[in-house]
Design a protein around this motif. Structure first.
Motif, PDB file in Angstrom:
ATOM      1  N   GLU A   1      39.547  79.771 -28.205  1.00 27.84           N
ATOM      2  CA  GLU A   1      39.134  79.370 -26.857  1.00 27.84           C
ATOM      3  C   GLU A   1      39.660  80.320 -25.777  1.00 27.84           C
ATOM      4  OE1 GLU A   1      38.189  74.749 -26.654  1.00 27.84           O
ATOM      5  OE2 GLU A   1      40.328  75.128 -26.842  1.00 27.84           O
TER       6      GLU A   1
ATOM      7  N   ARG B   1      35.111  75.829 -26.784  1.00 29.09           N
ATOM      8  CA  ARG B   1      34.496  76.722 -25.805  1.00 29.09           C
ATOM      9  C   ARG B   1      34.886  78.139 -26.198  1.00 29.09           C
ATOM     10  NH1 ARG B   1      36.001  72.116 -23.305  1.00 29.09           N
ATOM     11  NH2 ARG B   1      34.458  71.065 -21.979  1.00 29.09           N
TER      12      ARG B   1
ATOM     13  N   ASN C   1      35.923  65.417 -30.999  1.00 27.85           N
ATOM     14  CA  ASN C   1      35.134  65.022 -29.829  1.00 27.85           C
ATOM     15  C   ASN C   1      35.215  66.028 -28.686  1.00 27.85           C
ATOM     16  OD1 ASN C   1      34.341  62.507 -30.996  1.00 27.85           O
ATOM     17  ND2 ASN C   1      36.379  61.688 -30.507  1.00 27.85           N
ATOM     18  N   GLU C   2      36.014  67.084 -28.888  1.00 23.49           N
ATOM     19  CA  GLU C   2      36.142  68.123 -27.876  1.00 23.49           C
ATOM     20  C   GLU C   2      35.619  69.444 -28.446  1.00 23.49           C
ATOM     21  OE1 GLU C   2      40.124  68.365 -26.513  1.00 23.49           O
ATOM     22  OE2 GLU C   2      40.219  66.270 -25.863  1.00 23.49           O
TER      23      GLU C   2
ATOM     24  N   LYS D   1      39.803  75.299 -33.553  1.00 30.51           N
ATOM     25  CA  LYS D   1      40.233  75.867 -32.281  1.00 30.51           C
ATOM     26  C   LYS D   1      41.113  77.098 -32.460  1.00 30.51           C
ATOM     27  CE  LYS D   1      40.000  71.527 -29.693  1.00 30.51           C
ATOM     28  NZ  LYS D   1      38.906  71.977 -28.832  1.00 30.51           N
TER      29      LYS D   1
ATOM     30  N   ASP E   1      40.506  68.167 -31.798  1.00 30.38           N
ATOM     31  CA  ASP E   1      39.814  66.888 -31.630  1.00 30.38           C
ATOM     32  C   ASP E   1      38.320  67.090 -31.865  1.00 30.38           C
ATOM     33  OD1 ASP E   1      38.630  64.531 -30.786  1.00 30.38           O
ATOM     34  OD2 ASP E   1      39.994  64.258 -29.094  1.00 30.38           O
TER      35      ASP E   1
ATOM     36  N   LYS F   1      32.781  72.568 -34.281  1.00 31.72           N
ATOM     37  CA  LYS F   1      33.297  71.900 -33.087  1.00 31.72           C
ATOM     38  C   LYS F   1      34.784  71.581 -33.178  1.00 31.72           C
ATOM     39  CE  LYS F   1      28.961  69.713 -31.651  1.00 31.72           C
ATOM     40  NZ  LYS F   1      28.298  68.430 -31.327  1.00 31.72           N
ATOM     41  N   THR F   2      35.361  71.782 -34.350  1.00 34.91           N
ATOM     42  CA  THR F   2      36.752  71.353 -34.514  1.00 34.91           C
ATOM     43  C   THR F   2      37.746  72.493 -34.733  1.00 34.91           C
ATOM     44  OG1 THR F   2      36.390  71.029 -36.885  1.00 34.91           O
ATOM     45  CG2 THR F   2      36.064  69.127 -35.445  1.00 34.91           C
TER      46      THR F   2
END
Length: 222
Positions: A98, A183, A179-180, A201, A177, A198-199
């Motif tokens: 990110e 980016r 649900n986050e 990071k 998370d 999506k998970t």
């Protein structure tokens, strides 16, 4: 008693036992006076409160002592760990997908023969590898981002000083998370043509120079 027969010539004494919740006695919190005196209920209550505060301070002192001892031991273990890793030519690294930050340990920088203040970028890190190995490294990073797949490989790279070495690299994804959504930083977008997991990071792992072992293996094959 010398405190009675001599200075401060104690005439009045009152004490409150210092006993913790486990029943361990630490002594007595006392008040003295050189003239007759009595303790009112309020003064007894105050003495009780002060005794508890004294116990809290003793407990805090003990905790600080234990923490200091543990910190000293942790520092010693870290020094042993770092010396061992240096001797074994092992470093660590971490990538934040990110923020785009790539962190290399001192040993990882030493292996790459870069300055201590060197700050790597993902494409720059990949370009240390031999040209024929770069696609393998890029694919490993992609799979980690897209699917959360860990990797391990042994490949050749060229250090900043132009020396060719063999390295073993291990990469493990760090999941956040679900649900986050991630980016993804701009520096990683050129590696991907589809959206990342999506998970995932971060990714971290170890980095070890294995040139001596590889040369030994080559000799055995001859």
């Amino acid at each position: 008693n010398p405190l009675v027969t001599g200075y401060p010539h104690v005439i009045f004494y009152a004490g409150f036992p210092l006993t913790d919740e486990a029943g361990l006695s630490f002594g007595t919190l006392c008040v003295i006076d050189n003239k007759p005196n009595t303790l009112s209920p309020d003064k007894i209550k105050t003495l009780n409160i002060l005794s508890k505060q004294a116990l809290n301070l003793l407990a805090l002192r003990k905790k600080n002592f234990l923490l200091a001892a543990q910190e000293k031991e942790n520092k010693r273990l870290i020094e042993i760990y770092e010396r061992t890793n240096t001797a074994a030519k092992i470093g660590w690294w971490e990538v934040d997908f990110e923020t785009g930050n790539i962190e290399w340990s001192a040993n990882t920088k030493t292996i790459h023969e870069v300055p201590a203040d060197f700050e790597a970028q993902i494409t720059e890190a990949i370009y240390f590898y031999k040209e024929e190995h770069r696609a393998t490294v890029a694919e490993a990073v992609k799979n980690c981002l897209l699917h959360g797949t860990p990797y391990e490989f042994e490949l050749e790279l060229t250090t900043a000083k132009g020396n060719d070495i063999w390295v073993s690299a291990i990469g493990i994804p760090e999941f956040g998370d679900p649900n986050e959504p991630v980016r993804l930083h701009e520096s990683f977008k050129e590696l991907l043509t589809i959206s990342p997991s999506k998970t995932v990071k971060k990714m971290s792992g170890t980095f070890q120079e294995i040139t001596a072992r590889k040369k030994g293996e080559q000799i055995l094959k001859v």
